[in-house]
Design a protein around this motif. Structure first.
Motif, PDB file in Angstrom:
ATOM      1  N   VAL A 273       0.831  -1.201   0.000  1.00  9.42           N
ATOM      2  CA  VAL A 273       0.000   0.000   0.000  1.00  9.42           C
ATOM      3  C   VAL A 273       0.867   1.253   0.000  1.00  9.42           C
ATOM      4  CG1 VAL A 273      -1.680   1.335   1.326  1.00  9.42           C
ATOM      5  CG2 VAL A 273      -1.993  -1.130   1.065  1.00  9.42           C
ATOM      6  N   VAL A 274       1.916   1.258   0.818  1.00 10.88           N
ATOM      7  CA  VAL A 274       2.815   2.413   0.871  1.00 10.88           C
ATOM      8  C   VAL A 274       3.467   2.665  -0.487  1.00 10.88           C
ATOM      9  CG1 VAL A 274       4.966   3.285   1.863  1.00 10.88           C
ATOM     10  CG2 VAL A 274       3.233   2.286   3.344  1.00 10.88           C
ATOM     11  N   ALA A 275       3.831   1.588  -1.181  1.00  9.46           N
ATOM     12  CA  ALA A 275       4.415   1.745  -2.520  1.00  9.46           C
ATOM     13  C   ALA A 275       3.433   2.419  -3.471  1.00  9.46           C
ATOM     14  CB  ALA A 275       4.829   0.381  -3.075  1.00  9.46           C
ATOM     15  N   THR A 276       2.138   2.196  -3.245  1.00  7.43           N
ATOM     16  CA  THR A 276       1.124   2.841  -4.075  1.00  7.43           C
ATOM     17  C   THR A 276       1.049   4.331  -3.785  1.00  7.43           C
ATOM     18  OG1 THR A 276      -0.111   0.759  -4.021  1.00  7.43           O
ATOM     19  CG2 THR A 276      -1.279   2.703  -4.805  1.00  7.43           C
ATOM     20  N   TYR A 277       1.114   4.705  -2.511  1.00  9.98           N
ATOM     21  CA  TYR A 277       1.196   6.127  -2.168  1.00  9.98           C
ATOM     22  C   TYR A 277       2.396   6.779  -2.841  1.00  9.98           C
ATOM     23  CZ  TYR A 277      -2.231   6.048   1.720  1.00  9.98           C
ATOM     24  OH  TYR A 277      -3.368   5.967   2.485  1.00  9.98           O
ATOM     25  N   ASN A 278       3.486   6.050  -2.938  1.00 13.26           N
ATOM     26  CA  ASN A 278       4.701   6.600  -3.529  1.00 13.26           C
ATOM     27  C   ASN A 278       4.476   7.020  -4.973  1.00 13.26           C
ATOM     28  OD1 ASN A 278       7.506   6.375  -4.911  1.00 13.26           O
ATOM     29  ND2 ASN A 278       7.955   6.422  -2.721  1.00 13.26           N
ATOM     30  N   THR A 279       3.734   6.232  -5.737  1.00 10.50           N
ATOM     31  CA  THR A 279       3.425   6.601  -7.117  1.00 10.50           C
ATOM     32  C   THR A 279       2.510   7.818  -7.162  1.00 10.50           C
ATOM     33  OG1 THR A 279       3.646   4.289  -7.790  1.00 10.50           O
ATOM     34  CG2 THR A 279       2.527   5.756  -9.319  1.00 10.50           C
ATOM     35  N   LEU A 280       1.573   7.892  -6.230  1.00  5.81           N
ATOM     36  CA  LEU A 280       0.706   9.063  -6.145  1.00  5.81           C
ATOM     37  C   LEU A 280       1.528  10.313  -5.849  1.00  5.81           C
ATOM     38  CD1 LEU A 280      -2.337   9.719  -6.309  1.00  5.81           C
ATOM     39  CD2 LEU A 280      -2.423   9.466  -3.817  1.00  5.81           C
TER      40      LEU A 280
END
Length: 479
Positions: free
Chosen positions: A47-54
């Motif tokens: 999930v944190v990796a997804t925030y990183n793309t955002l």
């Protein structure tokens, strides 16, 4: 100051992501990928990796939300995507559109992978399973909401896709995406997310963030009845306006205050800073020295004359929102800006920066003042004009302006539109407000807008790669 950002810097990207575009995503059902999704920490890291793309995508979001509108203009730099967006000449082969498409489909692919893998996870091994699901759905809905507002009809993906399957994905109507994914995901997210976080989790999406974004979705679709109900729920969650408008943009203080709902988080010194301070700063070495800003100065996103004209002298938001011609030195004396630099600038993102494009300044996706103004607008559109007044007046009172009273529905509507410009300029809101209220073309046609430009061109590479205009057409006007 920032919590979740430190996780960005430490978390490896557990997902299989696309190297170019969403149609190039490889199959995810491999042993190496399957082995990653076992423990609670595995899913949290994903999930944190997804925030990183955002976080990556929102470095450029202002080019859509601000530069495209009438409150921002490009005074000097006129050879880059921000100028092309401002002048309505952004071509379908521009790299900004390609990277924007890629970033959002990276987010969608990652959240789809999380949701696919977590379904069979043992709740005893993954105790935060419900929260991970809710957070993934929030991020997926958030990505799709931006996608349809920027591009219109786009492919609707609810599971990871292999390359061969991706070639068959048609563009779906935006209305279908709203009904079948965005709204449903946000409703699920608000039920599964906590009201607040503590410690290292501060900065993640909350119940209030899901409700507030859903309220914005309903406003975008002109469903004012549902918008009123949802935004009213946000007003019960303990949010309140800061006493000082200026304090919203003091980045040495805690940004997770009573008005904060959801930001894109950035932090200096760990490779997770934002570009906003350098990018919006006038190209003046003397001014940069006074404010402690190191590195290149791009002098973009300058306030327009139309925005300057809206502010009255007693509006407490004026000083930090719009400045022109000069800055104050360390002794408080005015210093004229060089004639070759941009003369107008906003102070909303000014904070000391030690290395170029490594600012601590967050991007405010949605804050409580925005909710109050949307709530007032929804109430007014539902014929509750008198009930709407206290909510817009909360915002005006903080700004030092007189409370409004005895207005008709039409009069209040126009007051709310103006108040949103004064309160939320340079926060990525203006362009989308113009589009959702049907005023974009009339407002911007003198600046070069054509009637079909309420959405941007689909990236040319996507259209060419699918190579089927029936399945995957370009947006009208951009062929």
């Amino acid at each position: 100051m920032k919590k979740i950002v430190s996780l960005f810097a430490l978390t490896s990207l557990l997902m299989v992501s696309c190297s170019k575009d969403f149609i190039e995503i490889p199959p995810v059902s491999t042993v190496s990928v399957d082995a990653l999704y076992k423990t609670d920490k595995d899913f949290q890291d994903a999930v944190v990796a997804t925030y990183n793309t955002l976080q990556t995508q929102y470095q450029d979001f202002w080019i859509f939300g601000d530069a495209r509108g009438d409150d921002s203009r490009q005074e000097v730099v006129k050879t880059d995507p921000w100028y092309f967006s401002d002048a309505f000449i952004l071509s379908s082969d521009n790299d900004l559109l390609r990277t924007t498409w890629r970033n959002y489909y990276n987010i969608i692919n990652r959240t789809n992978t999380i949701l696919t893998k977590i379904g069979s996870a043992d709740a005893a091994v993954v105790p935060n399973k419900a929260r991970h699901i809710a957070e993934a759905k929030f991020l997926r809905a958030f990505a799709y909401f931006d996608l349809v507002r920027i591009f219109g009809d786009v492919p609707l993906l609810t599971k990871p896709v292999a390359t061969a399957e991706a070639y068959t994905q048609a563009r779906e109507k935006a209305d279908k995406i709203y009904d079948e994914l965005i709204i449903k995901d946000l409703l699920d997210a608000e039920n599964g997310l906590p009201v607040k976080y503590t410690g290292a989790d501060v900065g993640r999406a909350t119940k209030g963030a899901a409700k507030a974004i859903l309220g914005r979705v309903y406003m975008t679709r002109k469903d004012f009845v549902k918008a009123e109900a949802k935004l009213q729920e946000v007003t019960t969650l303990g949010y309140s306006l800061l006493a000082s408008y200026t304090d919203l943009f003091v980045y040495t203080k805690d940004e997770h205050h009573s008005e904060y709902i959801f930001d894109i988080e950035y932090e200096e010194g760990i490779g997770e800073g934002s570009v906003f301070t350098n990018r919006f700063f006038p190209n003046s070495a003397a001014m940069a020295d006074v404010f402690g800003v190191k590195g290149g100065l791009t002098e973009t996103n300058s306030p327009s004359p139309a925005l300057f004209a809206l502010f009255t002298v007693d509006d407490k938001r004026k000083d930090i929102t719009v400045q022109k011609d000069f800055f104050l030195d360390r002794n408080g004396n005015p210093v004229k800006l060089p004639s070759a630099t941009s003369q107008a600038y906003t102070k909303k993102y000014i904070t000391p920066v030690g290395t170029a494009n490594d600012s601590r300044a967050n991007w405010k996706v949605i804050r409580y003042a925005d909710v109050l103004l949307m709530y007032a607008e929804a109430l007014n559109e539902n014929g509750k004009t008198a009930q709407a007044l206290p909510f817009i007046n909360q915002v005006r009172t903080r700004a030092g302006l007189a409370a409004l009273s005895n207005l008709t529905k039409d009069e209040l509507r126009e007051k709310i539109y103006v108040e949103r410009r004064l309160e939320l300029s340079f926060e990525g809101v203006r362009w989308f407000d113009l589009v959702r209220t049907g005023r974009a073309f009339d407002t911007l046609k003198s600046l070069g807008m054509k009637d079909y430009m309420t959405v941007f061109a689909i990236p040319l590479g996507q259209v060419q790669l699918i190579n089927n205009r029936t399945l995957f057409p370009q947006n009208p006007g951009y062929e």
